[in-house]
Design an enzyme around this catalytic site. Structure first.
Site, PDB file in Angstrom:
ATOM      1  N   PHE A 196       9.317  -2.110  14.258  1.00  0.00           N
ATOM      2  CA  PHE A 196       8.156  -1.368  13.891  1.00  0.00           C
ATOM      3  C   PHE A 196       8.549  -0.257  12.782  1.00  0.00           C
ATOM      4  O   PHE A 196       8.795   0.869  13.399  1.00  0.00           O
ATOM      5  CB  PHE A 196       7.417  -1.200  14.951  1.00  0.00           C
ATOM      6  CG  PHE A 196       5.987  -0.508  14.495  1.00  0.00           C
ATOM      7  CD1 PHE A 196       4.997  -1.177  14.384  1.00  0.00           C
ATOM      8  CD2 PHE A 196       5.928   0.878  14.448  1.00  0.00           C
ATOM      9  CE1 PHE A 196       3.778  -0.424  14.282  1.00  0.00           C
ATOM     10  CE2 PHE A 196       4.708   1.639  14.347  1.00  0.00           C
ATOM     11  CZ  PHE A 196       3.550   0.854  13.930  1.00  0.00           C
ATOM     12  N   CYS A 200       3.147   2.056   5.761  1.00  0.00           N
ATOM     13  CA  CYS A 200       2.585   3.380   5.577  1.00  0.00           C
ATOM     14  C   CYS A 200       1.030   3.269   5.755  1.00  0.00           C
ATOM     15  O   CYS A 200       0.402   2.722   4.907  1.00  0.00           O
ATOM     16  CB  CYS A 200       3.062   3.924   4.271  1.00  0.00           C
ATOM     17  SG  CYS A 200       2.300   5.771   4.357  1.00  0.00           S
ATOM     18  N   SER A 250      -0.394  -3.232   5.203  1.00  0.00           N
ATOM     19  CA  SER A 250       0.461  -3.230   6.717  1.00  0.00           C
ATOM     20  C   SER A 250      -0.197  -4.338   7.703  1.00  0.00           C
ATOM     21  O   SER A 250       0.601  -4.878   8.337  1.00  0.00           O
ATOM     22  CB  SER A 250       0.314  -1.804   7.531  1.00  0.00           C
ATOM     23  OG  SER A 250       0.948  -0.989   6.431  1.00  0.00           O
ATOM     24  N   PHE A 251      -1.568  -4.522   7.445  1.00  0.00           N
ATOM     25  CA  PHE A 251      -2.003  -5.543   8.421  1.00  0.00           C
ATOM     26  C   PHE A 251      -1.352  -6.801   8.174  1.00  0.00           C
ATOM     27  O   PHE A 251      -1.388  -7.678   9.461  1.00  0.00           O
ATOM     28  CB  PHE A 251      -3.741  -5.743   7.997  1.00  0.00           C
ATOM     29  CG  PHE A 251      -4.313  -6.635   9.096  1.00  0.00           C
ATOM     30  CD1 PHE A 251      -4.875  -6.030  10.451  1.00  0.00           C
ATOM     31  CD2 PHE A 251      -4.849  -7.775   8.835  1.00  0.00           C
ATOM     32  CE1 PHE A 251      -5.327  -6.907  11.196  1.00  0.00           C
ATOM     33  CE2 PHE A 251      -5.538  -8.431   9.663  1.00  0.00           C
ATOM     34  CZ  PHE A 251      -5.794  -8.155  10.817  1.00  0.00           C
ATOM     35  N   GLU A 252      -1.065  -7.170   7.088  1.00  0.00           N
ATOM     36  CA  GLU A 252      -0.299  -8.528   7.017  1.00  0.00           C
ATOM     37  C   GLU A 252       1.190  -8.427   7.342  1.00  0.00           C
ATOM     38  O   GLU A 252       1.886  -9.583   7.229  1.00  0.00           O
ATOM     39  CB  GLU A 252      -0.547  -8.852   5.510  1.00  0.00           C
ATOM     40  CG  GLU A 252      -1.697  -9.311   4.905  1.00  0.00           C
ATOM     41  CD  GLU A 252      -2.757  -8.374   4.886  1.00  0.00           C
ATOM     42  OE1 GLU A 252      -2.431  -7.123   4.504  1.00  0.00           O
ATOM     43  OE2 GLU A 252      -4.068  -8.621   5.240  1.00  0.00           O
ATOM     44  N   TRP A 303       0.754  -1.212   0.104  1.00  0.00           N
ATOM     45  CA  TRP A 303      -0.040   0.029  -0.071  1.00  0.00           C
ATOM     46  C   TRP A 303       0.961   1.278   0.034  1.00  0.00           C
ATOM     47  O   TRP A 303       1.970   1.378   0.615  1.00  0.00           O
ATOM     48  CB  TRP A 303      -0.848   0.058   1.151  1.00  0.00           C
ATOM     49  CG  TRP A 303      -2.274  -0.463   0.764  1.00  0.00           C
ATOM     50  CD1 TRP A 303      -2.221  -1.909   0.758  1.00  0.00           C
ATOM     51  CD2 TRP A 303      -3.494   0.114   1.111  1.00  0.00           C
ATOM     52  NE1 TRP A 303      -3.865  -2.214   0.646  1.00  0.00           N
ATOM     53  CE2 TRP A 303      -4.355  -1.042   0.779  1.00  0.00           C
ATOM     54  CE3 TRP A 303      -3.996   1.282   1.210  1.00  0.00           C
ATOM     55  CZ2 TRP A 303      -5.898  -0.573   0.619  1.00  0.00           C
ATOM     56  CZ3 TRP A 303      -5.208   1.659   1.141  1.00  0.00           C
ATOM     57  CH2 TRP A 303      -6.129   0.701   0.968  1.00  0.00           C
ATOM     58  N   HIS A 352     -10.089   2.976  10.309  1.00  0.00           N
ATOM     59  CA  HIS A 352      -9.261   1.843   9.911  1.00  0.00           C
ATOM     60  C   HIS A 352      -7.862   1.939  10.581  1.00  0.00           C
ATOM     61  O   HIS A 352      -7.049   0.647  10.772  1.00  0.00           O
ATOM     62  CB  HIS A 352      -9.405   1.546   8.390  1.00  0.00           C
ATOM     63  CG  HIS A 352      -8.643   2.604   7.776  1.00  0.00           C
ATOM     64  ND1 HIS A 352      -9.042   3.636   7.425  1.00  0.00           N
ATOM     65  CD2 HIS A 352      -7.430   2.365   7.313  1.00  0.00           C
ATOM     66  CE1 HIS A 352      -8.213   4.477   6.489  1.00  0.00           C
ATOM     67  NE2 HIS A 352      -7.108   3.491   6.418  1.00  0.00           N
ATOM     68  N   ASP A 395     -11.302   8.438   6.250  1.00  0.00           N
ATOM     69  CA  ASP A 395     -12.387   8.986   6.719  1.00  0.00           C
ATOM     70  C   ASP A 395     -12.870   8.153   7.988  1.00  0.00           C
ATOM     71  O   ASP A 395     -13.795   8.560   8.755  1.00  0.00           O
ATOM     72  CB  ASP A 395     -13.525   8.923   5.756  1.00  0.00           C
ATOM     73  CG  ASP A 395     -13.255  10.109   4.574  1.00  0.00           C
ATOM     74  OD1 ASP A 395     -12.422  10.879   4.893  1.00  0.00           O
ATOM     75  OD2 ASP A 395     -13.754   9.941   3.411  1.00  0.00           O
ATOM     76  N   THR A 396     -12.327   6.959   7.784  1.00  0.00           N
ATOM     77  CA  THR A 396     -12.810   6.047   9.173  1.00  0.00           C
ATOM     78  C   THR A 396     -11.563   5.651  10.120  1.00  0.00           C
ATOM     79  O   THR A 396     -10.605   6.196   9.824  1.00  0.00           O
ATOM     80  CB  THR A 396     -13.294   4.741   8.564  1.00  0.00           C
ATOM     81  OG1 THR A 396     -12.188   4.072   7.730  1.00  0.00           O
ATOM     82  CG2 THR A 396     -14.547   4.999   7.441  1.00  0.00           C
TER      83      THR A 396
END
Ligand code: RBF
Length: 162
Positions: A122, A89, A65-67, A31, A97, A94-95
């Protein structure tokens, strides 16, 4: 730690060990690809500048990034490395997440590091907008990829010392 500081992007190179022969894993998210490329280049260049051989740097790509934690686990299971550097990154939208993902990644990487007894770094930008990401990936606030590499070297040195 100030958000406007250069952090470890400005560090005393003479105090760093020569890391010839040391092995590093990098797990990098896809991403925000332009930002990721700059973090990755900064990270790899720093390892190489301090003596690492390009062939001793294993890079895995993950979708987002979640992975990163699972990517780090796969890498740790398959390779004997001195440290794993995870680069991502997360840009606020808007949410909420980004908050859920950042927290999951931080917890996940902590677990991997402790479980495998390997420094797991990290190197994830958690920014409010793209400009903040640009500023921290080779812009006016340094390059967090460089800083992640410096941290990995220092933690790997600590482990080797003991
Ligand atoms: N992954 C990132 O690395 N950076 C992001 O800024 C990012 N934004 C996301 C926004 C939303 C709404 C969602 C659902 C996912 C986002 N992801 C991002 C992807 C995430 O890390 C993961 O790859 C996917 O959720 C699949 O598990």
């Amino acid at each position: 730690m100030s958000s406007s500081s250069n952090g470890l992007s400005l560090y005393d190179e003479t105090k760093m060990p020569n890391i010839l022969g040391w092995k590093f894993g990098i797990v990098v998210s896809e991403w925000n690809s332009g930002i990721m490329e700059n973090l990755l280049v900064g990270c790899k260049d720093t390892l190489i500048r301090h003596g690492a051989n390009i062939n001793d740097i294993i890079t895995y790509q993950v979708p987002g990034s979640f992975e990163l934690p699972v990517g780090a686990k796969i890498l740790a299971n398959e390779n004997q490395v001195d440290a794993i550097i995870c680069l991502g990154c997360l840009i606020k939208g808007d949410t909420a997440h980004d908050e859920y993902i950042a927290s999951a990644v931080a917890n996940g990487l902590t677990q991997i590091g402790v479980m495998f007894d390997i420094p797991c770094i990290f190197g994830v930008l958690t920014v409010l907008n793209e400009q903040q990401a640009i500023d921290r990936s080779g812009g006016k606030y340094g390059n967090k990829g460089v800083e992640a590499a410096v941290t990995a070297i220092r933690m790997a040195a600590l482990k080797r010392l003991l």
